[in-house]
Design a protein around this motif. Sequence first.
Motif, PDB file in Angstrom:
ATOM      1  N   MET A 195       0.845  -1.201   0.000  1.00 36.89           N
ATOM      2  CA  MET A 195       0.000   0.000   0.000  1.00 36.89           C
ATOM      3  C   MET A 195       0.878   1.247   0.000  1.00 36.89           C
ATOM      4  O   MET A 195       1.887   1.301   0.697  1.00 36.89           O
ATOM      5  N   LYS A 196       0.478   2.245  -0.762  1.00 38.83           N
ATOM      6  CA  LYS A 196       1.265   3.462  -0.864  1.00 38.83           C
ATOM      7  C   LYS A 196       1.066   4.342   0.376  1.00 38.83           C
ATOM      8  O   LYS A 196       0.180   4.115   1.205  1.00 38.83           O
ATOM      9  N   ARG A 197       1.901   5.371   0.443  1.00 36.90           N
ATOM     10  CA  ARG A 197       1.855   6.287   1.590  1.00 36.90           C
ATOM     11  C   ARG A 197       0.491   6.964   1.703  1.00 36.90           C
ATOM     12  O   ARG A 197      -0.026   7.164   2.803  1.00 36.90           O
ATOM     13  N   LYS A 198      -0.088   7.291   0.553  1.00 40.54           N
ATOM     14  CA  LYS A 198      -1.402   7.937   0.556  1.00 40.54           C
ATOM     15  C   LYS A 198      -2.441   7.048   1.225  1.00 40.54           C
ATOM     16  O   LYS A 198      -3.325   7.522   1.943  1.00 40.54           O
ATOM     17  N   GLY A 199      -2.343   5.710   1.023  1.00 36.09           N
ATOM     18  CA  GLY A 199      -3.276   4.782   1.649  1.00 36.09           C
ATOM     19  C   GLY A 199      -3.151   4.781   3.159  1.00 36.09           C
ATOM     20  O   GLY A 199      -4.164   4.738   3.877  1.00 36.09           O
ATOM     21  N   PHE A 200      -1.918   4.850   3.669  1.00 35.02           N
ATOM     22  CA  PHE A 200      -1.716   4.918   5.117  1.00 35.02           C
ATOM     23  C   PHE A 200      -2.365   6.173   5.705  1.00 35.02           C
ATOM     24  O   PHE A 200      -3.011   6.124   6.764  1.00 35.02           O
ATOM     25  N   ILE A 201      -2.167   7.280   5.015  1.00 36.36           N
ATOM     26  CA  ILE A 201      -2.733   8.549   5.515  1.00 36.36           C
ATOM     27  C   ILE A 201      -4.255   8.497   5.533  1.00 36.36           C
ATOM     28  O   ILE A 201      -4.906   8.922   6.502  1.00 36.36           O
ATOM     29  N   ILE A 202      -4.835   7.944   4.471  1.00 38.31           N
ATOM     30  CA  ILE A 202      -6.301   7.845   4.411  1.00 38.31           C
ATOM     31  C   ILE A 202      -6.822   6.957   5.543  1.00 38.31           C
ATOM     32  O   ILE A 202      -7.810   7.300   6.226  1.00 38.31           O
ATOM     33  N   LEU A 203      -6.177   5.804   5.756  1.00 39.32           N
ATOM     34  CA  LEU A 203      -6.616   4.898   6.822  1.00 39.32           C
ATOM     35  C   LEU A 203      -6.477   5.541   8.198  1.00 39.32           C
ATOM     36  O   LEU A 203      -7.312   5.319   9.085  1.00 39.32           O
ATOM     37  N   PHE A 204      -5.426   6.342   8.385  1.00 40.85           N
ATOM     38  CA  PHE A 204      -5.246   7.025   9.669  1.00 40.85           C
ATOM     39  C   PHE A 204      -6.395   7.997   9.925  1.00 40.85           C
ATOM     40  O   PHE A 204      -6.980   8.018  11.019  1.00 40.85           O
ATOM     41  N   TRP A 205      -6.735   8.805   8.919  1.00 43.44           N
ATOM     42  CA  TRP A 205      -7.819   9.775   9.112  1.00 43.44           C
ATOM     43  C   TRP A 205      -9.170   9.089   9.270  1.00 43.44           C
ATOM     44  O   TRP A 205     -10.037   9.551  10.023  1.00 43.44           O
ATOM     45  N   VAL A 206      -9.364   7.976   8.560  1.00 41.20           N
ATOM     46  CA  VAL A 206     -10.612   7.210   8.725  1.00 41.20           C
ATOM     47  C   VAL A 206     -10.699   6.672  10.149  1.00 41.20           C
ATOM     48  O   VAL A 206     -11.767   6.723  10.790  1.00 41.20           O
TER      49      VAL A 206
END
Length: 446
Positions: free
Chosen positions: A1-12
């Motif tokens: 998973m890319k960095r953008k995916g980690f950020i999205i999951l964190f905010w979710v």
Amino acid sequence: MKRKGFIILFWVSLATALFFFLVFTKEKTFYNFLITLLISTMYSFVLGFGNAFINDFLNKKFPWSETTRTRAILSIVSIIIGNFMLVYFCNYINFVVIQKVATPETFFSGEYATTNWFMINIALLISAFLHAKSFMEELKKTSRKEVVEQKLIAKSANAQFESLKNQLDPHFLFNSLNVLSSLIDENPIQAQKFTASMSKIYRYVLEQKDKELVTIEDEIEFAKTYCDLLKTRFEDSVDFIFEVKKEDYKRYVVPLSLQLLLENCIKHNFATSSKPLVIKIFSDNDTLCIENNLQAREQMKESAGIGLANIVQRYALLTKKNVFIEKSEDYFKVKVPILSNKPNTVSVETEDENGSYEKARKRVKELKSFYANLISYCTVIPFLVIINLMTSPKNLWFYYPMLGWGIGIVSHAFRVFGVGESWKEKKIREIMDKQKNRNNGNVRRK
């Protein structure tokens, strides 16, 4: 998973934790918030990573553009099985390990069946959205690629036509035949060699006219034959020097580019025995260079520059590398890119293009309809479950629309992915082909 995916999951995870903490948690303590954040993070990352892994794996092994039917079936099966396992795992960790409100026996006894089913539907909604998003991205990418390929086919056909028109230039034929005519009387043996060279040239032209690229070895061999023909015409007035590296022989250039450039050298420069035209062909880094001493002749009219423009256009269709032109008071040089690999091109028969496009458009419409239906199911059913549990928890009526609509989804899937109308069409086509073959056999026997 890319960095953008980690950020999205964190905010979710953070947003979900805040929602459940503010709405459903009675004691607003920092400890309870951390527990809620931990649970939300677990659900978000487990479900997110699990579905991302499934999606990425299927994208690599079964791309949408290549195996649409197989990919769709595998997507449906994998998201159902995968999310069933992921949700049960998360719920077990949540209720048995973290909150400790249930024992393993009570968790698997059926008391948490409704909760598990509700969470599975939420997970299916998210997963269906991810797969539909992946499908739409692949669809856009494929559509964009097809547009580029169609432009390539059209422009390449036009470039090949212009190339052949230049290679079979009437003036060139006229001059060559004049030389041949004079050689027949003066030197029959030389005339025979000249005829053999012309035969090789036009055979090569016909062999390469449908190719995008040829090896430098083939192009150099052809150029040497063409230079022999020019040498016969101009004798000592023209001299050719070949200094192409042997390691570049297996690499690629646009076919017949050397012939066009050599013809340009002859066309735009005068050549005499006292002032010979020296043409040098050599490789320099990743370019093939054609250089001549500048002896520009006076042009009766402005040259159209079709030959050089032809080469530039064909390279622009195949690579981002540019054709370079250098000009000084003493020399004129053209550098064409040397390519290591052949580009992936698609040849399409013109008469089938419209039919193929219509079939593809119809297929995309069917797939979009199915995924819209699936996403709607995964969106509406969980809300019906919530309404049912909030209004009349003892009367579980949500099973009826869930099962009825679910059967409709399965039927829709069968119809789209090969068991419905498409299956009928295949059988009809097979029977018609057999009947046609039988009739043809009867006609031959008669």
